[in-house]
Design a protein around this motif. Structure first.
Motif, PDB file in Angstrom:
ATOM      1  N   PHE A 279       0.843  -1.196   0.000  1.00 57.96           N
ATOM      2  CA  PHE A 279       0.000   0.000   0.000  1.00 57.96           C
ATOM      3  C   PHE A 279       0.880   1.249   0.000  1.00 57.96           C
ATOM      4  CE2 PHE A 279      -2.568   3.401   1.367  1.00 57.96           C
ATOM      5  CZ  PHE A 279      -3.908   3.063   1.327  1.00 57.96           C
ATOM      6  N   GLY A 280       1.851   1.269   0.923  1.00 58.16           N
ATOM      7  CA  GLY A 280       2.702   2.447   1.052  1.00 58.16           C
ATOM      8  C   GLY A 280       3.487   2.746  -0.202  1.00 58.16           C
ATOM      9  N   MET A 281       3.998   1.707  -0.854  1.00 57.92           N
ATOM     10  CA  MET A 281       4.768   1.909  -2.075  1.00 57.92           C
ATOM     11  C   MET A 281       3.895   2.490  -3.181  1.00 57.92           C
ATOM     12  SD  MET A 281       6.409  -0.913  -4.647  1.00 57.92           S
ATOM     13  CE  MET A 281       4.756  -1.302  -5.240  1.00 57.92           C
ATOM     14  N   TYR A 282       2.682   1.945  -3.378  1.00 57.62           N
ATOM     15  CA  TYR A 282       1.885   2.318  -4.538  1.00 57.62           C
ATOM     16  C   TYR A 282       1.286   3.710  -4.406  1.00 57.62           C
ATOM     17  CZ  TYR A 282      -0.361   1.133  -8.898  1.00 57.62           C
ATOM     18  OH  TYR A 282      -0.707   1.092 -10.230  1.00 57.62           O
ATOM     19  N   VAL A 346      12.377   4.258   6.326  1.00 55.28           N
ATOM     20  CA  VAL A 346      12.893   5.058   5.205  1.00 55.28           C
ATOM     21  C   VAL A 346      11.767   5.390   4.228  1.00 55.28           C
ATOM     22  CG1 VAL A 346      14.438   5.029   3.211  1.00 55.28           C
ATOM     23  CG2 VAL A 346      15.237   4.155   5.413  1.00 55.28           C
ATOM     24  N   LEU A 347      10.889   4.426   3.979  1.00 57.18           N
ATOM     25  CA  LEU A 347       9.736   4.666   3.104  1.00 57.18           C
ATOM     26  C   LEU A 347       8.869   5.792   3.664  1.00 57.18           C
ATOM     27  CD1 LEU A 347       7.881   3.898   0.736  1.00 57.18           C
ATOM     28  CD2 LEU A 347       6.950   2.064   2.146  1.00 57.18           C
ATOM     29  N   ASN A 372      11.900   4.815  -2.831  1.00 62.60           N
ATOM     30  CA  ASN A 372      12.384   3.590  -3.466  1.00 62.60           C
ATOM     31  C   ASN A 372      13.520   2.941  -2.684  1.00 62.60           C
ATOM     32  OD1 ASN A 372      10.501   3.906  -5.454  1.00 62.60           O
ATOM     33  ND2 ASN A 372      11.940   3.741  -7.137  1.00 62.60           N
ATOM     34  N   GLY A 373      14.312   3.754  -1.990  1.00 59.99           N
ATOM     35  CA  GLY A 373      15.329   3.183  -1.118  1.00 59.99           C
ATOM     36  C   GLY A 373      14.694   2.361  -0.005  1.00 59.99           C
ATOM     37  N   GLY A 374      13.608   2.881   0.574  1.00 59.30           N
ATOM     38  CA  GLY A 374      12.891   2.125   1.593  1.00 59.30           C
ATOM     39  C   GLY A 374      12.272   0.854   1.042  1.00 59.30           C
ATOM     40  N   VAL A 375      11.707   0.956  -0.172  1.00 63.24           N
ATOM     41  CA  VAL A 375      11.104  -0.230  -0.797  1.00 63.24           C
ATOM     42  C   VAL A 375      12.166  -1.293  -1.063  1.00 63.24           C
ATOM     43  CG1 VAL A 375       9.924  -1.075  -2.863  1.00 63.24           C
ATOM     44  CG2 VAL A 375       9.190   1.059  -1.810  1.00 63.24           C
ATOM     45  N   ALA A 376      13.353  -0.879  -1.512  1.00 61.91           N
ATOM     46  CA  ALA A 376      14.425  -1.840  -1.782  1.00 61.91           C
ATOM     47  C   ALA A 376      14.809  -2.594  -0.519  1.00 61.91           C
ATOM     48  CB  ALA A 376      15.637  -1.116  -2.370  1.00 61.91           C
TER      49      ALA A 376
END
Length: 487
Positions: A279-282, A346-347, A372-376
């Motif tokens: 959810f957070g990424m999208y 980080v996200l 994107n760093g948090g997602v990685a």
């Protein structure tokens, strides 16, 4: 165990091949993004019908990913990786030749069948890599979905803007074909850990029916009306079918998804955190491109073209590529739980940057890089947590289920944030746009779910010493399969 000197180059080729497979799967998903405004004209249909070009891939992938994971455990993950390449190639060709919406939806559905490549590749790493390389490799292959999306978007936009849209699909067919060749050449086979077990046909059909109902009302509810008879019927069907499916899976032998494993706290909490991370990424994927492309006349839009917006977002994909190995090292040093918590924080920080600096393209680019760093970090940690808590005979199915949870989070995020953006509007120059307050709300939702994921991840228990059989069982790389090209 120590790896022999001659194995190292081949190990790198295996990791690069599986990462490229993940990138290819991600490109398939973002491929049509530049075409969305023009799809009704291209396909000579309505906007609601053309939306099925996106929805079809979501639905089919949701059903296929856990099934392909289980088949990988039973038949061999390398074999299933190659099997996933075939519908990606055929689906791309069908789309390239499509003359109407039906052919395009069929082709996109076939592409969805191949989306199990990433969880299969991650599970295969456990079987064939030495332990010292496992965490960093899992992190890179896991993050390949975001890397492919970040890099694929501007490339797709450039192709769509300067050439025929059909070249997008011919290119994706060639990419999938290259992945298949590389798998044959460089990826060794490993024994099927669940060979001889029965495939749960009833469980597969039940999960398919429940997921289709769930994903349909989540993705189309705002279009059809949340109180409509269709949506209410889908909700009721979802509850009844998934409840019956769970009852059956709990009692059957050789289930498609072993629910006794999924309810273990380490697995359950990781999957719940995955939904929140998805959810957070999208949320950022929806908000940032729109802010970049809205007309400057709105007072908060930046008036960039689709291609320019993609280029501003490109560094986010490069950050994922750079951060992924760092996440693997952090997991090796402190454990994947710490990496997941750090990724969630980080996200959330990325959304804070977006809220503070959304008035400039450079600010949004910086925010997207942090997001994107948090997602990685998070995407690399989740499969490691899952595989540390499940038997090797279930690694493919468990990773497929975790990928499904991430996809469910993105689907819910798309629905919720989409409703927020659609309901909070303003008028500028005679046209209606999402208001600045709506975009801020979307960013706050993304940051809030990122923090929720971090809170859930903090509750994940350590792997107890009483279950040594669940610890990493990787050994040295096996000898290359007979079909492999000598290196």
């Amino acid at each position: 165990m120590q790896q022999s000197p001659t194995a190292s180059p081949r190990t790198g080729k295996v990791i690069a091949t599986l990462a490229l497979a993940g990138v290819a799967a991600a490109v398939m998903q973002t491929l049509v993004t530049p075409l969305l405004p023009d799809l009704p004209d291209i396909l000579r249909t309505s906007a609601s019908n053309s939306a099925w070009v996106v929805t079809a891939t979501l639905l089919v992938a949701g059903v296929s990913v856990p099934i392909s994971g289980r088949l990988g455990d039973m038949l061999g993950k390398r074999r299933m990786l190659l099997a996933c390449c075939l519908p990606l190639i055929i689906g791309s060709v069908v789309c390239a030749l499509a003359g109407g919406v039906v052919q395009m939806v069929v082709g996109r559905g076939l592409q969805g069948v191949g989306m199990g490549m990433i969880p299969l590749g991650i599970a295969l790493l456990r079987d064939i890599l030495p332990a010292q390389k496992l965490s960093s490799s899992i992190a890179l292959v896991s993050a390949s979905m975001g890397i492919g999306g970040g890099i694929g978007l501007p490339v797709s936009a450039a192709v769509a803007q300067y050439t025929s849209w059909r070249f997008l699909f011919w290119g994706s067919a060639a990419l999938a074909g290259c992945v298949a060749v590389l798998i044959v050449a460089f990826v060794p086979d490993a024994p099927a850990a669940a060979k001889g077990q029965r495939f749960d046909v009833v469980g597969a059909l039940g999960l398919a029916a429940g997921l289709v109902s769930l994903l349909l009302f989540v993705s189309k509810g705002s279009d059809w009306g949340w109180g409509s008879a269709t949506v209410l019927g889908l909700i009721a069907t979802t509850v009844v079918v998934l409840a019956a499916w769970g009852w059956f899976e709990w009692r059957t032998t050789d289930p498609l998804v072993d629910l006794r494993t999924t309810v273990r706290p380490r697995v359950l909490l990781t999957n719940l955190a995955s939904v929140a991370i998805g959810f957070g990424m999208y949320a950022g994927m929806l908000v940032v491109p729109q802010l970049l492309q809205l007309p400057a006349a709105t007072g908060y839009g930046l008036g960039r073209s689709m291609l320019a917006a993609g280029l501003w977002m490109l560094p986010g994909g490069l950050v994922m590529m750079a951060v992924s190995p760092l996440g693997g090292r952090l997991s090796n040093a402190r454990g994947p739980k710490v990496t997941l918590v750090c990724g969630a924080l980080v996200l959330a920080a990325g959304y804070g940057v977006a809220l503070l600096f959304s008035g400039t393209a450079a600010g949004l680019m910086a925010a997207f890089m942090v997001i994107n760093g948090g997602v990685a970090l998070a995407y690399g940690a989740m499969p490691a947590l899952i595989m540390s808590a499940v038997p090797v005979t279930e690694s493919g199915a468990a990773n497929g289920f975790n990928a499904l949870m991430r996809s469910l989070g993105t689907a819910v995020g798309a629905a919720v944030v989409g409703v927020v953006l659609a309901r909070t509007t303003t008028t500028a120059g005679g046209s209606t746009f999402t208001s600045e307050a709506g975009f801020c709300t979307g960013l706050l939702l993304g940051g809030g779910f990122a923090l929720l994921s971090g809170a859930i991840a903090a509750l994940i228990p350590a792997l107890g010493p009483q279950r040594p059989e669940l610890r990493d069982q990787s050994g040295p790389m096996p000898e290359a399969a007979p079909t492999s090209v000598s290196t």
